[in-house]
Scaffold this motif. Structure first.
Motif, mmCIF file in Angstrom:
data_model
loop_
_atom_site.group_PDB
_atom_site.id
_atom_site.type_symbol
_atom_site.label_atom_id
_atom_site.label_comp_id
_atom_site.label_asym_id
_atom_site.label_seq_id
_atom_site.Cartn_x
_atom_site.Cartn_y
_atom_site.Cartn_z
ATOM 1 N N ILE A 23 0.973 -1.290 0.048
ATOM 2 C CA ILE A 23 -0.082 0.089 0.091
ATOM 3 C C ILE A 23 1.011 1.022 -0.114
ATOM 4 C CG2 ILE A 23 -1.604 1.289 1.254
ATOM 5 C CD1 ILE A 23 -3.359 -1.044 1.189
ATOM 6 N N ILE A 24 0.739 1.986 -1.002
ATOM 7 C CA ILE A 24 1.462 3.210 -1.158
ATOM 8 C C ILE A 24 0.562 4.513 -0.545
ATOM 9 C CG2 ILE A 24 2.466 4.959 -2.739
ATOM 10 C CD1 ILE A 24 4.094 2.318 -2.405
ATOM 11 N N CYS A 25 -0.618 4.680 -0.793
ATOM 12 C CA CYS A 25 -1.454 5.721 -0.480
ATOM 13 C C CYS A 25 -2.407 5.132 0.548
ATOM 14 C CB CYS A 25 -2.422 6.394 -1.822
ATOM 15 S SG CYS A 25 -3.417 7.506 -1.152
ATOM 16 N N ARG A 26 -2.162 5.309 1.726
ATOM 17 C CA ARG A 26 -2.864 4.883 2.820
ATOM 18 C C ARG A 26 -4.451 5.523 2.934
ATOM 19 N NH1 ARG A 26 1.042 5.400 7.604
ATOM 20 N NH2 ARG A 26 1.077 7.667 6.955
ATOM 21 N N CYS A 27 -4.591 6.548 2.725
ATOM 22 C CA CYS A 27 -5.863 7.189 2.811
ATOM 23 C C CYS A 27 -7.102 6.645 1.732
ATOM 24 C CB CYS A 27 -5.837 8.837 2.478
ATOM 25 S SG CYS A 27 -4.586 9.657 3.567
ATOM 26 N N GLU A 29 -5.990 3.609 0.224
ATOM 27 C CA GLU A 29 -5.708 2.015 -0.311
ATOM 28 C C GLU A 29 -5.121 1.896 -1.563
ATOM 29 O OE1 GLU A 29 -8.699 -0.160 1.733
ATOM 30 O OE2 GLU A 29 -8.516 0.818 3.696
ATOM 31 N N ILE A 30 -4.415 2.668 -2.032
ATOM 32 C CA ILE A 30 -3.887 2.435 -3.368
ATOM 33 C C ILE A 30 -2.615 1.506 -3.415
ATOM 34 C CG2 ILE A 30 -3.322 3.339 -5.609
ATOM 35 C CD1 ILE A 30 -6.188 3.831 -4.944
ATOM 36 N N THR A 31 -2.212 0.475 -4.044
ATOM 37 C CA THR A 31 -1.042 -0.264 -3.901
ATOM 38 C C THR A 31 -0.213 0.009 -5.197
ATOM 39 O OG1 THR A 31 -1.962 -1.875 -5.603
ATOM 40 C CG2 THR A 31 -2.630 -2.282 -3.196
ATOM 41 N N LYS A 32 0.931 -0.503 -4.925
ATOM 42 C CA LYS A 32 2.122 0.015 -5.801
ATOM 43 C C LYS A 32 2.141 -0.646 -7.079
ATOM 44 C CE LYS A 32 6.993 -0.590 -6.714
ATOM 45 N NZ LYS A 32 8.385 -1.207 -6.206
ATOM 46 N N GLY A 33 1.224 -1.993 -7.123
ATOM 47 C CA GLY A 33 0.793 -2.416 -8.444
ATOM 48 C C GLY A 33 -0.175 -1.424 -9.269
ATOM 49 N N GLU A 34 -1.447 -1.121 -8.536
ATOM 50 C CA GLU A 34 -2.210 -0.311 -9.090
ATOM 51 C C GLU A 34 -1.490 1.052 -9.817
ATOM 52 O OE1 GLU A 34 -6.114 -0.774 -6.833
ATOM 53 O OE2 GLU A 34 -4.689 -0.129 -5.641
ATOM 54 N N ILE A 35 -0.568 1.696 -9.056
ATOM 55 C CA ILE A 35 -0.116 2.853 -9.702
ATOM 56 C C ILE A 35 0.765 2.285 -11.004
ATOM 57 C CG2 ILE A 35 1.576 4.663 -9.444
ATOM 58 C CD1 ILE A 35 0.883 4.223 -6.093
ATOM 59 N N ARG A 36 1.529 1.168 -10.627
ATOM 60 C CA ARG A 36 2.329 0.710 -12.178
ATOM 61 C C ARG A 36 1.413 0.471 -13.149
ATOM 62 N NH1 ARG A 36 4.570 -4.006 -11.178
ATOM 63 N NH2 ARG A 36 5.974 -3.613 -12.801
ATOM 64 N N LYS A 37 0.222 -0.113 -12.929
ATOM 65 C CA LYS A 37 -0.791 -0.611 -14.094
ATOM 66 C C LYS A 37 -1.163 0.769 -14.560
ATOM 67 C CE LYS A 37 -3.458 -3.745 -15.966
ATOM 68 N NZ LYS A 37 -3.293 -3.244 -17.509
ATOM 69 N N ALA A 38 -1.642 1.658 -13.754
ATOM 70 C CA ALA A 38 -2.035 2.841 -14.291
ATOM 71 C C ALA A 38 -1.322 3.438 -15.304
ATOM 72 C CB ALA A 38 -2.585 3.911 -13.305
ATOM 73 N N VAL A 39 0.123 3.700 -15.306
ATOM 74 C CA VAL A 39 1.067 4.160 -15.979
ATOM 75 C C VAL A 39 0.850 3.237 -17.274
ATOM 76 C CG1 VAL A 39 3.515 4.651 -16.552
ATOM 77 C CG2 VAL A 39 2.440 4.898 -14.067
ATOM 78 N N THR A 45 0.782 11.579 -15.859
ATOM 79 C CA THR A 45 1.129 12.608 -15.119
ATOM 80 C C THR A 45 0.474 12.227 -13.821
ATOM 81 O OG1 THR A 45 -0.895 13.749 -15.572
ATOM 82 C CG2 THR A 45 1.072 14.228 -17.266
ATOM 83 N N MET A 46 1.164 13.253 -12.866
ATOM 84 C CA MET A 46 0.441 13.085 -11.473
ATOM 85 C C MET A 46 -0.939 13.254 -11.470
ATOM 86 S SD MET A 46 2.935 11.763 -9.706
ATOM 87 C CE MET A 46 2.530 12.153 -8.052
ATOM 88 N N THR A 47 -1.430 14.448 -12.239
ATOM 89 C CA THR A 47 -2.769 14.767 -12.178
ATOM 90 C C THR A 47 -3.560 13.526 -12.763
ATOM 91 O OG1 THR A 47 -2.307 16.901 -12.449
ATOM 92 C CG2 THR A 47 -4.102 16.492 -12.996
ATOM 93 N N GLU A 48 -3.110 12.782 -13.851
ATOM 94 C CA GLU A 48 -3.988 11.804 -14.338
ATOM 95 C C GLU A 48 -3.904 10.816 -13.354
ATOM 96 O OE1 GLU A 48 -2.836 12.394 -19.177
ATOM 97 O OE2 GLU A 48 -1.537 11.197 -17.917
ATOM 98 N N ILE A 49 -2.917 10.399 -12.545
ATOM 99 C CA ILE A 49 -2.913 9.401 -11.800
ATOM 100 C C ILE A 49 -3.758 9.695 -10.746
ATOM 101 C CG2 ILE A 49 -1.509 8.213 -9.691
ATOM 102 C CD1 ILE A 49 -0.418 7.159 -12.548
ATOM 103 N N LYS A 50 -3.907 10.830 -10.373
ATOM 104 C CA LYS A 50 -4.736 11.277 -9.227
ATOM 105 C C LYS A 50 -5.987 11.211 -9.338
ATOM 106 C CE LYS A 50 -5.141 15.361 -6.262
ATOM 107 N NZ LYS A 50 -4.454 16.712 -5.861
ATOM 108 N N TYR A 52 -7.497 9.007 -11.903
ATOM 109 C CA TYR A 52 -7.670 7.783 -12.569
ATOM 110 C C TYR A 52 -7.736 6.920 -11.083
ATOM 111 C CZ TYR A 52 -7.154 3.315 -15.248
ATOM 112 O OH TYR A 52 -7.316 2.430 -15.737
ATOM 113 N N LEU A 53 -6.936 7.137 -10.092
ATOM 114 C CA LEU A 53 -6.908 6.020 -8.935
ATOM 115 C C LEU A 53 -7.247 6.858 -7.892
ATOM 116 C CD1 LEU A 53 -3.399 4.362 -9.389
ATOM 117 C CD2 LEU A 53 -5.880 3.319 -9.836
ATOM 118 N N ARG A 54 -7.085 8.241 -7.569
ATOM 119 C CA ARG A 54 -7.533 9.034 -6.352
ATOM 120 C C ARG A 54 -6.314 9.046 -5.302
ATOM 121 N NH1 ARG A 54 -12.106 10.994 -4.972
ATOM 122 N NH2 ARG A 54 -11.604 10.723 -2.567
ATOM 123 N N ALA A 55 -5.225 8.430 -5.955
ATOM 124 C CA ALA A 55 -3.869 8.536 -5.268
ATOM 125 C C ALA A 55 -3.766 10.151 -5.004
ATOM 126 C CB ALA A 55 -2.841 7.897 -5.779
ATOM 127 N N GLY A 56 -3.488 10.316 -3.424
ATOM 128 C CA GLY A 56 -3.368 11.785 -3.212
ATOM 129 C C GLY A 56 -4.490 12.514 -2.926
#
Length: 113
Positions: A23-27, A29-39, A45-50, A52-56
Protein backbone atom coordinates in the motif's frame (compact mmCIF):
# COMPACT_ATOMS: atom_id res chain seq x y z
CA UNK A 1 9.20 17.61 -26.12
CA UNK A 2 9.62 15.83 -22.82
CA UNK A 3 9.92 12.07 -22.88
CA UNK A 4 7.02 11.86 -20.42
CA UNK A 5 4.65 13.93 -22.57
CA UNK A 6 5.50 11.90 -25.68
CA UNK A 7 2.92 9.13 -25.54
CA UNK A 8 4.19 7.55 -28.75
CA UNK A 9 7.14 6.07 -26.83
CA UNK A 10 6.44 2.45 -25.91
CA UNK A 11 7.15 1.85 -22.21
CA UNK A 12 6.64 -1.90 -22.57
CA UNK A 13 4.01 -4.19 -21.18
CA UNK A 14 3.02 -4.35 -17.53
CA UNK A 15 4.93 -7.08 -15.71
CA UNK A 16 3.70 -7.78 -12.17
CA UNK A 17 6.31 -7.48 -9.41
CA UNK A 18 6.50 -9.24 -6.04
CA UNK A 19 5.89 -6.01 -4.09
CA UNK A 20 2.86 -4.83 -6.10
CA UNK A 21 0.54 -5.45 -3.14
CA UNK A 22 2.35 -2.84 -1.00
CA UNK A 23 0.00 0.00 0.00
CA UNK A 24 1.43 3.35 -1.10
CA UNK A 25 -1.53 5.71 -0.52
CA UNK A 26 -2.94 4.79 2.89
CA UNK A 27 -5.82 7.24 2.75
CA UNK A 28 -7.26 5.73 -0.44
CA UNK A 29 -5.67 2.25 -0.07
CA UNK A 30 -3.87 2.38 -3.43
CA UNK A 31 -1.17 -0.23 -4.02
CA UNK A 32 2.11 0.03 -5.88
CA UNK A 33 0.80 -2.42 -8.47
CA UNK A 34 -2.28 -0.26 -9.14
CA UNK A 35 -0.05 2.77 -9.72
CA UNK A 36 2.28 0.82 -12.01
CA UNK A 37 -0.68 -0.61 -13.95
CA UNK A 38 -2.20 2.88 -14.33
CA UNK A 39 1.02 4.11 -15.96
CA UNK A 40 0.87 1.24 -18.44
CA UNK A 41 -2.80 2.11 -19.05
CA UNK A 42 -1.65 5.57 -20.25
CA UNK A 43 -1.67 7.73 -17.10
CA UNK A 44 1.67 9.51 -17.39
CA UNK A 45 1.22 12.60 -15.19
CA UNK A 46 0.56 13.00 -11.48
CA UNK A 47 -2.77 14.69 -12.24
CA UNK A 48 -3.86 11.76 -14.41
CA UNK A 49 -2.84 9.25 -11.73
CA UNK A 50 -4.74 11.28 -9.13
CA UNK A 51 -7.91 11.38 -11.24
CA UNK A 52 -7.65 7.74 -12.31
CA UNK A 53 -6.85 6.16 -8.92
CA UNK A 54 -7.56 8.92 -6.35
CA UNK A 55 -3.99 8.57 -5.07
CA UNK A 56 -3.25 11.71 -3.06
CA UNK A 57 -6.91 12.72 -2.68
CA UNK A 58 -7.40 11.48 0.88
CA UNK A 59 -7.22 13.48 4.09
CA UNK A 60 -3.43 13.96 3.83
CA UNK A 61 -3.77 15.36 0.27
CA UNK A 62 -0.65 13.50 -0.87
CA UNK A 63 1.58 14.70 1.97
CA UNK A 64 2.31 11.08 2.91
CA UNK A 65 2.31 9.33 -0.47
CA UNK A 66 3.00 12.07 -3.03
CA UNK A 67 6.76 11.51 -3.34
CA UNK A 68 6.32 7.73 -3.40
CA UNK A 69 3.71 7.89 -6.17
CA UNK A 70 5.87 10.28 -8.16
CA UNK A 71 8.87 7.97 -7.80
CA UNK A 72 6.90 4.92 -8.95
CA UNK A 73 5.50 6.76 -11.99
CA UNK A 74 8.93 8.11 -12.93
CA UNK A 75 10.52 4.66 -12.62
CA UNK A 76 7.85 3.07 -14.82
CA UNK A 77 8.37 5.77 -17.43
CA UNK A 78 12.16 5.52 -17.21
CA UNK A 79 12.46 9.22 -16.42
CA UNK A 80 13.99 11.21 -13.54
CA UNK A 81 11.62 12.39 -10.78
CA UNK A 82 12.36 16.01 -11.66
CA UNK A 83 10.72 15.65 -15.09
CA UNK A 84 7.31 14.89 -13.60
CA UNK A 85 5.17 17.91 -12.80
CA UNK A 86 3.68 17.79 -9.29
CA UNK A 87 -0.02 17.08 -8.87
CA UNK A 88 -2.43 19.83 -7.86
CA UNK A 89 -3.34 20.02 -4.17
CA UNK A 90 -6.76 21.11 -3.00
CA UNK A 91 -8.53 21.17 0.33
CA UNK A 92 -10.45 18.01 1.15
CA UNK A 93 -14.20 18.36 0.77
CA UNK A 94 -16.23 17.45 3.81
CA UNK A 95 -20.00 17.18 4.19
CA UNK A 96 -21.67 20.27 5.67
CA UNK A 97 -25.11 20.17 7.25
CA UNK A 98 -27.74 22.23 5.47
CA UNK A 99 -28.58 24.12 8.66
CA UNK A 100 -25.13 25.74 8.40
CA UNK A 101 -26.11 27.18 5.01
CA UNK A 102 -29.55 28.14 6.32
CA UNK A 103 -28.02 30.04 9.26
CA UNK A 104 -29.88 27.88 11.75
CA UNK A 105 -26.98 26.78 13.88
CA UNK A 106 -27.98 25.97 17.42
CA UNK A 107 -25.39 26.51 20.13
CA UNK A 108 -26.27 25.68 23.74
CA UNK A 109 -29.96 25.60 22.88
CA UNK A 110 -30.06 29.13 21.41
CA UNK A 111 -31.12 29.72 17.84
CA UNK A 112 -29.19 32.35 15.85
CA UNK A 113 -30.82 34.34 13.11
Amino acid sequence: MSKIIDRSVDIGEFIPASDDDMIICRCEEITKGEIRKAVHDGMYTMTEIKRYLRAGMGLCQGQTCGKLVKGIVAKELGAPNGELAPGTSRSPVRPVEMKVYGNEIEDRGEKYE
